[in-house]
Write an enzyme that holds these catalytic residues in place. Structure first.
Site, PDB file in Angstrom:
ATOM      1  N   SER A 481       0.913  -1.176   0.033  1.00 15.53           N
ATOM      2  CA  SER A 481       0.017  -0.105  -0.050  1.00 15.53           C
ATOM      3  C   SER A 481       0.798   1.214  -0.049  1.00 15.53           C
ATOM      4  CB  SER A 481      -0.856   0.112   1.346  1.00 15.53           C
ATOM      5  OG  SER A 481      -0.232   0.124   2.536  1.00 15.53           O
ATOM      6  N   ASP A 482       1.769   1.315   0.830  1.00 18.62           N
ATOM      7  CA  ASP A 482       2.661   2.741   1.063  1.00 18.62           C
ATOM      8  C   ASP A 482       3.407   2.770   0.000  1.00 18.62           C
ATOM      9  OD1 ASP A 482       4.152   0.531   2.235  1.00 18.62           O
ATOM     10  OD2 ASP A 482       4.815   1.722   3.760  1.00 18.62           O
ATOM     11  N   CYS A 483       4.117   1.733  -0.542  1.00 15.82           N
ATOM     12  CA  CYS A 483       5.198   1.610  -1.580  1.00 15.82           C
ATOM     13  C   CYS A 483       4.146   2.385  -3.092  1.00 15.82           C
ATOM     14  CB  CYS A 483       5.795   0.371  -2.077  1.00 15.82           C
ATOM     15  SG  CYS A 483       6.644  -0.171  -0.869  1.00 15.82           S
ATOM     16  N   GLU A 486       3.854   5.998  -2.330  1.00 25.55           N
ATOM     17  CA  GLU A 486       4.858   6.909  -2.275  1.00 25.55           C
ATOM     18  C   GLU A 486       5.385   7.017  -3.870  1.00 25.55           C
ATOM     19  OE1 GLU A 486       5.868   8.858  -0.148  1.00 25.55           O
ATOM     20  OE2 GLU A 486       4.687   7.898   1.520  1.00 25.55           O
TER      21      GLU A 486
END
Length: 756
Positions: A481-483, A486
């Site tokens: 999710s955060d990759c 970002e």
């Protein structure tokens, strides 16, 4: 000399994007000049001499090579500039350009920043055990490989003779017993090693109860090798795989990283697999235990775990369940016709692991899972093409530094590039580093996952992946999710610049695919986990069997992941205001409420993937700011600023220890030492919250500290671990020492100095 190879393939390898991001090392005795070899030898000697004071390598071998390829003069011996620095515009600009010049010089030709990813100290040993058991050690690791792995293991040994769970940890039975075993499998004798390392290791193991005290992960690996008995391992029944998906403990509902270790471990347990009983194995049975092997009470050994390892001890419920399974369940499941269930479970697990291997190009979700899956693959068919594919990917995990060669837990190619782009853009001099940005831009675009897992992937417990980004390379295929968030942020920021400087922007449909992933990963409580949606209940953590980690059973939700998604979607709706407008608005609103609810009474947020309260608080402030909250209108942000300012040290920096994650209480580094990355995170958070307008003095002090720490080359010093996972697993992100000082000083230059 060792040579780092970037984006190169080879026999038995497949790739969907020409191996972009792949990092492997090759030994070539004809590579490098005598001066370069002298520099490498000096770096090795320096690390060995200071290894108990400076625990982490600085990636000198890789950075030397990359700097040379990029025609950058790298003077390794140039000391820190100890003079006092001013925080005027010209001085900050000069330091930023020096830092960016160095950072650009260590970028690989495919656009990413190669680097080590130190974490658990037992992953190298588990890979060695697999290669030994499968009789692949000689064909996979040359004598030079073995020499460097031994160098690494000896360098990581503590003064007391044991090995810690990680480089900064006190000695543990898990790492000590497995690393001692690995050294023996690599050919070291019982009396080898600098300063009697092997006898000291054996003494530590014996003084702490012998290998029967090892946690369950070690029990499994030693049983596979044949120096432990499966009857001394708490049951890991493969029959759980046959349970309906509605059952909370069905493995498909567990957190992905744990699931992908638990399932192959249950296969090994169900098979009661033991490798060849060689003379070395027989010797290790005597070396690792304090009692004669044949007299060990294996039933009692099931319950044993050294106090040094027992971060998350078993609950009484676990002990009762394990005893019942051991005394009644296992004998019952072994009887005909019920034994049919085990055969069926093992067959289905083998098919499941084959699916995972193929969909991750045999990289798997991490090094621990890779070793387990590779062994299961060999057991199914030692001569299969699948096992050859597995062996070819071992090189992807090996990394050489001045401390030696190790097996990395994984790598973070995409993650580092996404942050690096944002850091460079914060400096407002994109034109001067257009080539660096263009390569990074191309890397991010090429690293997007373009397909979902094959077939009916939901029946294999996989989430959609098309449009997402993995932590490392696209070939691995596991969206995060955060990759994804970002990477999407970086691409959206780059799209604001002329293509002549940063390259062409990504196609609109691929931006939409990324948003689809992000919207699909939001949990009912508004928060975001890592790889998937939460599939089971938080109370399942009472069944955590690992002993060494916490919060491993369930896909929990995190402030960092949730904040990244808020920021990405907020940027996306600026560029594409009409696309899924209502869904994005609702998603951001729910995610914001989730972050607000997570705030602690002291104003901080707990960070689960970095150290720790500083990291979590920075992410929270960034996320809340993205939706229009600020110091004047948000109680959360005001409390967060007060918290951060209360932790600033006398020297102007912040220095939070990895013990904060372990104890869940803010803990400074020993001696009130500051940490350059921690300081950068605090600066970024305070600047985002408008500290420059209220009182810039704390920012001036912090900036002065960071600038003073810069080395003559433009690099910054490698310090203590700054990443974290599962409360008790610190990680070391090598590129952070460059990315975040650059980012903080870039924002400081823009926000503070130009506004004053």
């Amino acid at each position: 000399m060792w040579k780092l190879k970037i984006a190169e393939g080879g026999p038995w390898l497949k790739s969907g994007n020409s191996h972009i991001g792949r990092e492997t090392w090759e030994f070539d005795q004809n590579t490098g000049s005598s001066e370069e070899q002298d520099a490498v030898d000096a770096a090795r000697a320096e690390f060995e001499k200071n290894r108990f004071r400076t625990r982490h390598s600085s990636d000198i071998l890789a950075r030397m090579q990359l700097a040379k390829e990029n025609k950058f003069s790298l003077d390794l011996q140039k000391p820190k500039d100890g003079t006092t620095v001013d925080t005027d515009v010209s001085t900050v600009s000069e330091i930023l350009k020096r830092a960016l010049s160095y950072f650009s010089a260590i970028q690989a030709h495919d656009g990413h920043w190669p680097g080590d990813f130190p974490g658990p100290l037992f992953t190298t040993a588990t890979m060695i055990i697999v290669l030994y058991v499968t009789e692949s050690l000689g064909i996979t690791l040359s004598s030079e490989h073995r020499k460097e792995i031994c160098r690494y293991l000896y360098n990581r040994q503590n003064i007391d003779g044991g090995w810690g769970l990680h480089a900064e940890g006190e000695s543990s039975m898990l790492s000590s017993a497995l690393n001692y075993t690995a050294l023996r499998l690599l050919g070291e004798s019982v009396d080898d090693g600098p300063d009697m390392s092997m006898p000291k290791a054996r003494k530590w193991i014996h003084d702490h109860g012998g290998a029967t005290m090892i946690p369950i992960l070690g029990k499994v690996w030693l049983s596979v090798l044949g120096v432990f008995e499966w009857s001394g391992v708490n049951p890991i029944p493969p029959e759980l795989f046959l349970l309906p998906s509605l059952v909370p403990i069905q493995p498909g509902r567990l957190w992905s990283h744990f699931r992908m270790a638990f399932i192959p471990m249950s296969y090994l347990y169900g098979m009661k697999f033991v490798g060849p009983t060689t003379e070395l194995v027989l010797s290790l049975r005597e070396e690792l235990h304090i009692h004669p092997y044949k007299k060990i009470n294996w039933n009692q050994a099931r319950r044993l775990c050294a106090k040094e390892d027992a971060y998350h001890p078993h609950t009484w419920l676990q002990e009762c369940l394990s005893d019942c399974l051991y005394s009644f369940g296992e004998p019952f499941l072994a009887r005909w016709p019920v034994s049919y269930m085990r055969r069926k479970a093992l067959q289905q697990i083998a098919e499941f692991l084959k699916y995972e291997d193929e969909n991750s190009q045999y990289i798997c979700i991490g090094a621990a899972q890779k070793a387990l899956s590779m062994l299961c693959c060999w057991i199914e068919n030692p001569n299969s093409d699948a096992f050859k594919h597995h062996l070819a990917r071992v090189a992807d995990f090996l990394w050489v530094g001045e401390d030696g060669m190790k097996v990395r837990v994984c790598a973070g190619q995409l993650w580092d590039v996404a942050f690096a782009v944002q850091a460079i853009l914060a400096c407002n001099i994109a034109e001067e580093f257009g080539s660096t940005l263009k390569k990074a831009h191309n890397f991010i675009k090429a690293s997007q996952i373009v397909d979902n897992p094959s077939g009916d992937f939901s029946r294999k417990y996989r989430h959609i992946s098309k449009g997402g980004w993995a932590f490392q390379v696209a070939d691995q295929g596991w969206q995060v999710s955060d990759c994804t968030a970002e990477a999407l942020k970086a691409l959206l920021l780059l799209s604001k610049f002329p293509s002549g400087i940063v390259g062409n922007q990504m196609e609109t449909c691929r931006f939409h695919d990324a948003v689809n992933i992000l919207l699909s990963l939001q949990n009912p409580n508004g928060g975001y986990g890592t790889w998937e949606l939460a599939r089971t209940y938080p109370w399942m953590e009472i069944l955590n069997m690992t002993e060494i980690y916490a919060d491993i059973m369930v896909e929990h939700q995190y402030v960092e992941c949730t904040s990244s998604v808020i920021q990405a979607l907020a940027l996306f709706r600026e560029k594409y205001p009409g696309h899924r407008k209502d869904e994005i608005e609702q998603c951001i609103r729910r995610a914001t409420k989730f972050i607000e609810k997570l705030q602690n009474d002291d104003g901080s947020w707990f960070g689960s993937w970095g150290i720790c309260f500083t990291y979590g608080t920075w992410f929270a402030i960034e996320g809340l700011s993205a939706v229009g909250q600020c110091y004047s209108n948000s109680t959360c942000i005001r409390k967060a600023c007060q918290f951060l300012l209360s932790k600033q040290l006398q020297n102007g920096g912040w220095g939070e220890s990895h013990l904060s994650s372990r104890t869940k209480a803010y803990t400074n580094l020993d001696g009130e030492k500051s940490h350059i990355v921690n300081t950068a995170w605090a600066m970024l958070a305070l600047m985002k919250a408008g500290q420059a307008e209220r009182d810039p003095c704390p920012l001036h002090k912090a900036a002065r500290l960071i600038m003073k720490m810069q080395l003559g080359s433009g690099d910054f010093p490698q310090e203590e671990m700054i990443g974290s996972f599962l409360k008790n697993g610190p990680l070391c992100y090598m590129a952070y020492r460059n990315i975040f000082p650059i980012w903080a000083l870039g924002e400081y230059h823009r926000l503070v100095l130009h506004s004053s």
